[in-house]
Write an enzyme that holds these catalytic residues in place. Structure first.
Site, short mmCIF file in Angstrom:
data_model
loop_
_atom_site.label_atom_id
_atom_site.label_comp_id
_atom_site.label_asym_id
_atom_site.label_seq_id
_atom_site.Cartn_x
_atom_site.Cartn_y
_atom_site.Cartn_z
N ARG A 24 0.83 -1.20 0.00
CA ARG A 24 0.00 0.00 0.00
C ARG A 24 0.87 1.26 0.00
O ARG A 24 2.04 1.23 0.36
CB ARG A 24 -0.91 0.02 1.24
CG ARG A 24 -2.00 -1.02 1.24
CD ARG A 24 -2.74 -1.06 2.57
NE ARG A 24 -1.92 -1.61 3.65
CZ ARG A 24 -2.35 -1.79 4.90
NH1 ARG A 24 -3.58 -1.44 5.23
NH2 ARG A 24 -1.55 -2.30 5.82
N LYS A 84 1.50 2.20 7.65
CA LYS A 84 1.76 1.44 8.88
C LYS A 84 2.74 2.18 9.78
O LYS A 84 3.43 3.10 9.36
CB LYS A 84 2.33 0.06 8.55
CG LYS A 84 1.34 -0.87 7.87
CD LYS A 84 0.16 -1.19 8.79
CE LYS A 84 0.55 -2.07 9.95
NZ LYS A 84 -0.59 -2.38 10.85
N TYR A 103 -1.46 4.48 10.66
CA TYR A 103 -1.88 3.44 11.61
C TYR A 103 -0.71 3.19 12.54
O TYR A 103 0.37 2.79 12.09
CB TYR A 103 -2.24 2.14 10.88
CG TYR A 103 -3.51 2.20 10.08
CD1 TYR A 103 -4.75 2.33 10.70
CD2 TYR A 103 -3.49 2.12 8.69
CE1 TYR A 103 -5.92 2.38 9.96
CE2 TYR A 103 -4.66 2.16 7.94
CZ TYR A 103 -5.87 2.31 8.59
OH TYR A 103 -7.02 2.36 7.85
N HIS A 105 -0.95 1.65 16.18
CA HIS A 105 -1.06 0.43 16.99
C HIS A 105 0.10 0.32 17.98
O HIS A 105 0.76 -0.72 18.11
CB HIS A 105 -1.12 -0.82 16.09
CG HIS A 105 -2.30 -0.84 15.18
ND1 HIS A 105 -3.60 -1.01 15.65
CD2 HIS A 105 -2.42 -0.70 13.84
CE1 HIS A 105 -4.44 -0.98 14.62
NE2 HIS A 105 -3.75 -0.79 13.52
N GLU A 127 -6.26 4.74 13.78
CA GLU A 127 -7.17 3.77 14.42
C GLU A 127 -7.84 4.28 15.69
O GLU A 127 -8.79 3.65 16.18
CB GLU A 127 -6.44 2.45 14.71
CG GLU A 127 -5.45 2.48 15.86
CD GLU A 127 -4.07 2.95 15.46
OE1 GLU A 127 -3.17 2.88 16.32
OE2 GLU A 127 -3.89 3.39 14.30
N ASP A 279 -2.45 -6.92 15.50
CA ASP A 279 -1.79 -5.61 15.55
C ASP A 279 -2.04 -4.89 16.86
O ASP A 279 -1.41 -3.86 17.14
CB ASP A 279 -2.18 -4.73 14.36
CG ASP A 279 -3.68 -4.58 14.17
OD1 ASP A 279 -4.43 -4.96 15.09
OD2 ASP A 279 -4.09 -4.08 13.12
#
Length: 376
Positions: A24, A84, A103, A105, A127, A279
């Site tokens: 991505r 990410k 993101y 996490h 998130e 995750d």
């Protein structure tokens, strides 16, 4: 600088993702064009979009500049836009004052949390950013994709050539379908249920919130079994399942462990676990993160698939879905600046996990035993 109608000018950097088999990219060429038209500068690392099918020339036509290296991009950009969480080697490129939007996490990555804190950046997590009503608009599209993928991946690993029991989820006339147990009825769980029902599997979904179960029951008109969560219910369902989907989310915090090692040991050999919650640490005691290069491992004869970036292998779909979700927030951050944007939007403020060397999300702080500093 305020070149257009009082809007701030910002330099936005789009680095190439380096996580294993992460194809991505955080911004489509159309998204880049939108930002450039509003007076912002967009820097895209060379070949950042290739995995999603976007060439450098498409970004140039959109008005973006192609950076020759990741180092150059980080040096020039004010806002780093990623898919990410950065790997440790990327953390070294951040400097105080940088804004990271991705993101994160962080509850599951203490080393990355430590490095980003030392860099004194502002880190906003897709998130944990909330819309009005408490929904998670930037987490939802990837959760939908991961939930749908969990069933097709699980079906593959149930095949004998992949070490599975040799069960066809949909069965055939005269032979019962495979048994799928979904732990959680949120976005991931609902997407997994949809795919499993579509394949003709026997589906049981377990959740604490009975209202969510009621919604699924109404949707499928008795085609699925819904059960309120308890240790006994989970144990009974998991031990008889062919495929277990972990779909539990506590925003920003570690996922609770719902399935113990003892339960896994009682599952039939060749059964499969797909823990989409990995995750956030996973909801299965035997979960440990894997990668697309080495996606599975066995515990007591049960196949575990615990890849934290599942949507990365369907990048064309995922990148479009991600940009659709992030663009309204990205435009606001770039045009208003981070301070003004988070003051005016409490939901966006909830996305701020780190700021100026402090942890500003309670779930992240609790996960790592770090002090929590309220943002507002």
């Amino acid at each position: 600088m305020y070149p257009k109608g009082g809007e701030a000018h910002m330099v936005i950097g789009v680095p190439k993702e380096i996580k294993d088999h992460e194809y991505r990219v955080s911004l489509t060429p159309d998204g880049a064009a939108t930002l450039c038209q509003r007076g912002h500068d967009v820097l895209v690392e060379a070949s950042a979009g290739m995995g999603s099918g976007f060439g450098d020339d498409e970004y140039r036509k959109a008005g973006a500049t192609i950076a020759d290296s990741k180092v150059e991009l980080f040096e020039q950009a004010e806002l780093i836009l990623k898919v990410k969480e950065p790997l440790v080697q990327e953390c070294m490129l951040f400097r105080p004052g940088h804004l990271l939007f991705t993101y994160l996490h962080l509850a599951a990555v203490p080393d990355v949390t430590k490095e980003l804190l030392s860099r004194k950046i502002t880190a906003i997590a897709y998130e944990t950013t909330e819309a009005k009503g408490g929904s998670l608009p930037m987490l939802k599209p990837m959760s939908e994709i991961a939930g749908r993928m969990s069933i097709q991946i699980g079906a593959r690993y149930l095949e004998k050539i992949h070490g599975g029991r040799g069960v066809l989820l949909g069965g055939v006339p005269g032979v019962e379908p495979g048994r799928v147990v979904v732990l959680g009825a949120g976005v991931v769980g609902a997407a997994a249920v949809r795919m499993a029902v579509g394949l003709g599997a026997q589906v049981t979904v377990i959740n604490l919130d009975v209202e969510q179960l009621r919604g699924l029951d109404d949707q499928y008109h008795g085609r699925i079994v819904t059960r309120a969560a308890s240790s006994a219910v989970i144990e009974e369902a998991v031990c008889s399942a062919d495929l277990v989907i972990g779909a539990v989310l506590v925003p920003g915090a570690k996922a609770p462990k719902l399935v113990s090692r003892a339960m896994v040991s009682r599952m039939r050999p060749g059964s499969v676990i797909i823990d989409v919650s990995v995750d956030q640490g996973g909801c299965i005691e035997t979960t440990r993160p894997t990668s697309h290069s080495d996606p599975v491992y066995l515990v007591d004869g049960v196949t575990h698939y615990c890849v934290a970036n599942m949507p990365g292998i369907v990048p064309r779909t995922s990148t479009y879905a991600l940009t659709n979700a992030t663009m309204p927030y990205l435009v606001r951050l770039a045009s208003e600046g981070v301070e003004r944007a988070i003051r005016s939007d409490p939901g966006l403020a909830k996305g701020v996990n780190l700021k100026d060397g402090k942890v500003t999300h309670s779930g992240v702080a609790e996960s790592h035993g770090l002090p929590f500093t309220p943002l507002l």
